[in-house]
Design an enzyme around this catalytic site. Structure first.
Site, PDB file in Angstrom:
ATOM      1  N   TYR A   1     -11.034   0.770  12.527  1.00 46.91           N
ATOM      2  CA  TYR A   1      -9.636   1.061  12.195  1.00 46.91           C
ATOM      3  C   TYR A   1      -8.747   0.818  13.410  1.00 46.91           C
ATOM      4  CZ  TYR A   1      -5.533   4.011  11.120  1.00 46.91           C
ATOM      5  OH  TYR A   1      -4.256   4.491  10.925  1.00 46.91           O
TER       6      TYR A   1
ATOM      7  N   SER B   1       1.513   3.778  -2.458  1.00 47.44           N
ATOM      8  CA  SER B   1       1.437   4.748  -3.543  1.00 47.44           C
ATOM      9  C   SER B   1       1.708   6.172  -3.087  1.00 47.44           C
ATOM     10  CB  SER B   1       0.066   4.677  -4.222  1.00 47.44           C
ATOM     11  OG  SER B   1      -0.959   5.001  -3.284  1.00 47.44           O
TER      12      SER B   1
ATOM     13  N   GLY C   1       0.807  -1.214   0.000  1.00 50.20           N
ATOM     14  CA  GLY C   1       0.000   0.000   0.000  1.00 50.20           C
ATOM     15  C   GLY C   1       0.833   1.254   0.000  1.00 50.20           C
TER      16      GLY C   1
ATOM     17  N   ALA D   1      -9.346  -1.009  15.996  1.00 48.04           N
ATOM     18  CA  ALA D   1      -9.338  -2.430  16.352  1.00 48.04           C
ATOM     19  C   ALA D   1      -8.336  -3.213  15.498  1.00 48.04           C
ATOM     20  CB  ALA D   1     -10.740  -3.015  16.199  1.00 48.04           C
TER      21      ALA D   1
ATOM     22  N   ASN E   1       2.258  -1.894   5.451  1.00 46.17           N
ATOM     23  CA  ASN E   1       1.816  -0.506   5.541  1.00 46.17           C
ATOM     24  C   ASN E   1       0.381  -0.285   5.073  1.00 46.17           C
ATOM     25  OD1 ASN E   1       2.344   2.585   5.528  1.00 46.17           O
ATOM     26  ND2 ASN E   1       1.714   2.134   3.418  1.00 46.17           N
TER      27      ASN E   1
END
Length: 263
Positions: A158, A17, A15, A160, A93
Site C-alpha cells: 500500500y 462509495s 472509488g 509503495a 481516490n
C-alpha cells in the site's frame, strides 16, 4: 476572495462509495460541479448519487466500475464523457489497504494492488489530460497517504503504491503546468474511515479494548488529539480543484492533524 466556485465543471472521483471519496463528491457537487463517481457496490452508489447539491447548480452521477481492470476503467470513462463531456477535474481516490505479512505476499498480491491503487490513477490521468490541455484548464488530485512518507511493514505494498502516486503527480505537474493543468497530492493521516475502523476492530479482537476505545486511544497520539474526518480531507481536495488553488502545483498537502514530523 476565496473562489471555490466550480459551476459547470465536470469532475470525476474514483472509488467514491464512502469515506474521503464520498465526501469529495458531495463537496465538489455543492461547489457547482457535475460529478461522476464510480464504485463496485450498487447500494452505496445509489445512496451517494441521491445527494442533492446545496446550491442546486451541481449534480452527482454514479457508475459501477472495477478500477483495477483496464477495460472496466475505460468503460467508466467512456460513459462519463458521453454523458457529461470531457473532464475538467480528476480525483484519483480509489484504493485498498490490505494488512498482510511481507513474507507471505505473492507476486499476484503486489500486482493486484498495483493495478488498483496506482495504475487506475495512471489510466485515468492519461485519459483526461489531452482534453484538459485543449481547454487550457485542469485539476488532478492524487489521494495518497501519510504511509507514502512513513511506510508501515504491515501495509508495505500500500505504501509503495501511494509513494508512486506522489512521484507521478510531481512528474505530471512539471510536464503539464504550462498547459493550465495543476496536479497535486493529498496525504491523509489518521482519518476515521472504514479502513481505520476495520483496523481498530482487528486490534479490539486481541485486546481488552473496544473498537471505540482503540479509536480514542489512537486519536490521542495525534497532536490535535483526535482522528480527522473525511470532510476535512475533502476540504483540501475541493480547494485544490478550484481557482483558489491556482498556484498550487506538484505539491503534497498533508492532512494529518500534525502527525508528520518531517521538515
Amino acid at each position: 476572495m476565496l473562489d471555490l466556485d466550480l459551476t459547470d465543471k465536470v469532475a470525476i472521483v474514483t472509488g467514491a462509495s464512502k469515506g474521503i471519496g464520498a465526501a469529495a463528491v458531495r463537496q465538489l457537487a455543492d461547489a457547482g460541479a457535475h460529478v461522476a463517481f464510480c464504485a463496485r457496490g450498487a447500494e452505496s452508489i445509489e445512496e451517494l448519487a441521491a445527494h442533492q447539491p446545496e446550491a442546486g447548480a451541481g449534480s452527482v452521477r454514479g457508475h459501477t466500475a472495477d478500477m483495477a481492470d483496464a477495460d472496466s476503467t475505460a468503460a467508466f470513462l467512456d460513459a462519463v464523457e458521453a454523458e457529461l463531456g470531457p473532464a475538467d477535474i480528476l480525483v484519483n481516490n480509489v484504493g485498498a489497504s490490505p494488512s498482510r505479512n511481507f513474507l507471505y505476499m505473492s507476486d499476484d498480491d503486489w500486482e493486484q494492488l498495483h493495478q488498483l491503487n496506482l495504475m487506475s490513477a495512471v489510466r485515468c490521468s492519461r485519459r483526461v489530460i489531452p482534453a484538459m490541455r485543449e481547454a487550457g484548464w485542469g485539476r488532478i488530485v492524487m489521494v495518497s497517504s501519510g504511509a507514502a512518507f512513513y511506510p508501515n511493514a504491515s501495509l508495505i505494498d500500500y505504501a509503495a503504491t501511494k509513494a508512486a502516486m506522489v512521484a507521478t503527480a510531481k512528474a505530471l505537474a512539471t510536464k503539464y503546468g504550462r498547459d493550465g493543468i495543476l496536479v497535486n497530492s493529498v496525504n491523509p493521516g489518521l482519518i476515521h474511515t472504514a479502513m481505520w475502523q476495520r483496523a481498530a476492530e482487528e486490534i479490539a479482537e486481541t485486546s481488552e479494548l473496544t473498537a471505540a476505545q482503540v479509536i480514542e486511544r489512537n486519536g490521542r497520539s495525534v497532536p490535535v488529539g483526535r482522528y480527522g474526518t473525511s470532510d476535512e480531507v475533502a476540504n483540501m481536495i475541493t480547494f485544490l480543484c478550484s481557482n483558489a488553488g491556482s498556484y498550487c502545483n506538484g505539491s503534497v498537502f498533508t492532512v494529518d492533524g500534525g502527525m508528520a514530523s518531517h521538515v
